[in-house]
Design an enzyme around this catalytic site. Structure first.
Site, PDB file in Angstrom:
ATOM      1  CG  PHE A  75      -2.553  -1.233  -1.003  1.00 23.27           C
ATOM      2  CD1 PHE A  75      -1.268  -1.732  -1.149  1.00 23.27           C
ATOM      3  CD2 PHE A  75      -2.772   0.120  -1.196  1.00 23.27           C
ATOM      4  CE1 PHE A  75      -0.211  -0.894  -1.477  1.00 23.27           C
ATOM      5  CE2 PHE A  75      -1.718   0.961  -1.520  1.00 23.27           C
ATOM      6  CZ  PHE A  75      -0.439   0.453  -1.662  1.00 23.27           C
ATOM      7  CG  ASP A 109      -7.748  -2.137  -5.660  1.00 22.19           C
ATOM      8  OD1 ASP A 109      -7.077  -2.371  -6.685  1.00 22.19           O
ATOM      9  OD2 ASP A 109      -7.371  -1.375  -4.754  1.00 22.19           O
ATOM     10  CE1 TYR A 122       1.636   1.259  -8.578  1.00 22.11           C
ATOM     11  CE2 TYR A 122       0.343   3.078  -9.459  1.00 22.11           C
ATOM     12  CZ  TYR A 122       0.667   2.229  -8.418  1.00 22.11           C
ATOM     13  OH  TYR A 122       0.018   2.358  -7.214  1.00 22.11           O
ATOM     14  CE  LYS A 123       0.559  -1.873  -7.028  1.00 25.87           C
ATOM     15  NZ  LYS A 123      -0.595  -1.864  -6.124  1.00 25.87           N
ATOM     16  NE  ARG A 131       4.487  -7.363  -2.015  1.00 30.51           N
ATOM     17  CZ  ARG A 131       3.793  -6.390  -2.588  1.00 30.51           C
ATOM     18  NH1 ARG A 131       2.484  -6.469  -2.643  1.00 30.51           N
ATOM     19  NH2 ARG A 131       4.390  -5.346  -3.114  1.00 30.51           N
TER      20      ARG A 131
HETATM   21  C1  LIG Z   1      -0.837  -0.681  -5.346  1.00 31.49           C
HETATM   22  C2  LIG Z   1      -2.224  -0.636  -4.803  1.00 31.49           C
HETATM   23  C3  LIG Z   1      -2.918   0.581  -4.712  1.00 31.49           C
HETATM   24  C4  LIG Z   1      -2.241   1.877  -5.084  1.00 31.49           C
HETATM   25  O1  LIG Z   1      -3.101   2.971  -5.051  1.00 31.49           O
HETATM   26  P1  LIG Z   1      -2.678   4.341  -5.759  1.00 31.49           P
HETATM   27  O2  LIG Z   1      -3.744   5.265  -5.428  1.00 31.49           O
HETATM   28  O3  LIG Z   1      -2.591   4.062  -7.231  1.00 31.49           O
HETATM   29  O4  LIG Z   1      -1.363   4.751  -5.208  1.00 31.49           O
HETATM   30  C5  LIG Z   1      -4.224   0.546  -4.265  1.00 31.49           C
HETATM   31  N1  LIG Z   1      -4.826  -0.609  -3.912  1.00 31.49           N
HETATM   32  C6  LIG Z   1      -4.174  -1.803  -3.972  1.00 31.49           C
HETATM   33  C7  LIG Z   1      -4.878  -3.056  -3.573  1.00 31.49           C
HETATM   34  C8  LIG Z   1      -2.850  -1.844  -4.391  1.00 31.49           C
HETATM   35  O5  LIG Z   1      -2.192  -2.995  -4.428  1.00 31.49           O
END
Ligand SMILES: *Cc1c(COP(=O)(O)O)cnc(C)c1O
Length: 422
Positions: free
Chosen positions: A137, A207, A232-233, A381
């Site tokens: 990500f 992460d 939030y996921k 997805r």
């Molecule tokens: C959704 C996601 C994020 C989001 O990061 P924010 O700082 O909370 O916006 C980060 N890393 C991964 C792997 C994700 O899937």
């Protein structure tokens, strides 16, 4: 034999998690397969946010002494069992992006301390390299780059799919890795990789964005010292809900973290001139958090206390298999690649790749009330959140996808337009 509608209804009758569905509010006619991007709304969150608004109106500033102030630690403790963590090891705060930055600073400051170079301006660091993974990500790599740029570190990228072996050496301070990959859904062997990185003398920041709330995470059992994740996921904490950070108890008092704000101070209301880090996990606070956002998340975490994570995992995997079985041959007929890993190596999502029409296919599904999402290049997805998805939903979603494909529905011009958020 593909399952019939009667078969899947029977699966729903036998489902020990089925009652959770009534605790969420979803729009009529929607089959929501995007809980891996933004979780659905727990009905209790509405009353919780409402309650917070009344508390703000009636208690004003005193609200901070009525549960607002210590929410980051309190919610962290509630989250801990879902992560295989103990009390005082998880803090709910900021975003994943901020939290990675804080942990990289904390880890590398701690290494300077142990390697006898603290405060030696200009002297080179024993471990000057931060590793991140290609194809992760983007924010994880971006913030590692920013950290390196401002902290005088060298950023190196392990190409997607490659083992760490060739990259881990005595110069590597820390590695940032996703537990479950956001595109492929691949689940990493957390225990083995953590051991490998620690054996090289480095640290790993995991992460958990796509594993917290999707499967049981066992941070303590895997020997993990540092992790971040969002709520939030799969955790359904609401849009922009605060993220979390995990630091194992014996690693909490080693150094400063770089975003040394007043609420991470040892005595924030002494208003002292100089910063001194709070003991324990509270040093990873920065500035003032939003009690409104915490209220919605707290309602969701209350619901999570009732969830049996072994049942959650079984259902998530059953739903994924049901989806793929119900699609039958239609993927092959339309040259769509299914990149979903095998059961032992995946999180809770299915990935289908169609480079030319993937985006339009997802739009056509959304028009039918089946919400998935699209990531470049060509990836459709579908996330499977077992608390609010029934077997029938998943079976129906597969029928919709079959029809969208067989009737060429996705070719309509209206499905080719792109919005800002895909
Ligand atoms: C959704 C996601 C994020 C989001 O990061 P924010 O700082 O909370 O916006 C980060 N890393 C991964 C792997 C994700 O899937």
């Amino acid at each position: 034999m593909p399952l019939t509608l009667d078969d899947v209804r029977e699966l729903d009758r036998q489902d020990p998690l089925a009652t959770f569905r009534s605790r969420f509010t979803l729009p009529q006619g929607t089959i929501y397969l995007d809980g891996n991007s933004l979780g659905a709304q727990p009905s209790a969150a509405v009353a919780a946010v409402d309650g917070l608004m009344s508390q703000w109106r009636d208690s004003l500033i005193q609200g901070w002494n009525q549960g607002w102030f210590d929410a980051p630690e309190r919610l962290g403790d509630r989250l801990a069992p879902l992560l295989g963590a103990g009390p005082g090891e998880v803090l709910v705060t900021d975003t994943i992006t901020h939290n990675i930055f804080k942990l990289l600073g904390y880890i590398t400051e701690g290494q300077r301390g142990t390697e006898g170079q603290r405060g030696t301006e200009g002297q080179s660091r024993a471990r000057p390299v931060i590793l991140s993974e290609g194809g992760n990500f983007p924010t994880d790599g971006y913030i590692a780059q920013g950290f390196c740029r401002f902290g005088g570190f060298e950023h190196r990228v392990v190409p997607e799919g490659e083992a760490l072996d060739a990259y881990l050496d005595e110069r590597v301070a820390a590695v940032v890795l996703s537990h479950v990959h956001y595109r492929t859904g691949r689940l990493r062997d957390m225990a083995a990789i953590t051991r490998q990185v620690h054996a090289s003398g480095g640290e790993v920041v995991w992460d958990l964005a796509h594993s917290a709330g999707a499967l049981q995470v066992n941070l303590a059992a895997c020997g993990v010292r540092y992790a971040v994740g969002c709520t939030y996921k799969y955790l359904n904490g609401g849009p922009g809900a605060p993220a979390f950070l995990y630091v194992r108890r014996d690693c909490q008092d080693r150094a400063w973290q770089p975003l040394s704000g007043w609420l991470g101070h040892a005595s924030p209301f002494a208003f002292e001139v100089d910063y001194a880090p709070a003991p324990g996990i509270s040093r990873f606070r920065t500035g003032t958090h939003s009690p409104l956002a915490f209220a919605a998340l707290e309602a969701s975490l209350a619901l999570w206390q009732e969830v049996d994570l072994a049942q959650l995992r079984r259902k998530s995997q059953r739903l994924i298999e049901l989806f793929r079985e119900s699609l039958g041959d239609c993927l092959a007929e339309h040259s769509i690649a299914d990149i979903t890993p095998d059961e032992a190596q995946r999180g809770s999502q299915v990935g289908l790749v169609e480079r030319e029409h993937g985006y339009a296919i997802v739009q056509a599904l959304i028009e039918r009330g089946v919400i998935g999402d699209y990531r470049e290049p060509g990836l459709m997805r579908f996330g499977f959140a077992p608390l609010y998805l029934s077997h029938e939903d998943v079976w129906q979603a597969a029928q919709h996808l079959r029809e969208v494909l067989s009737e060429g529905e996705y070719l309509a011009p209206c499905f080719q337009q792109r919005g800002a958020v895909t």
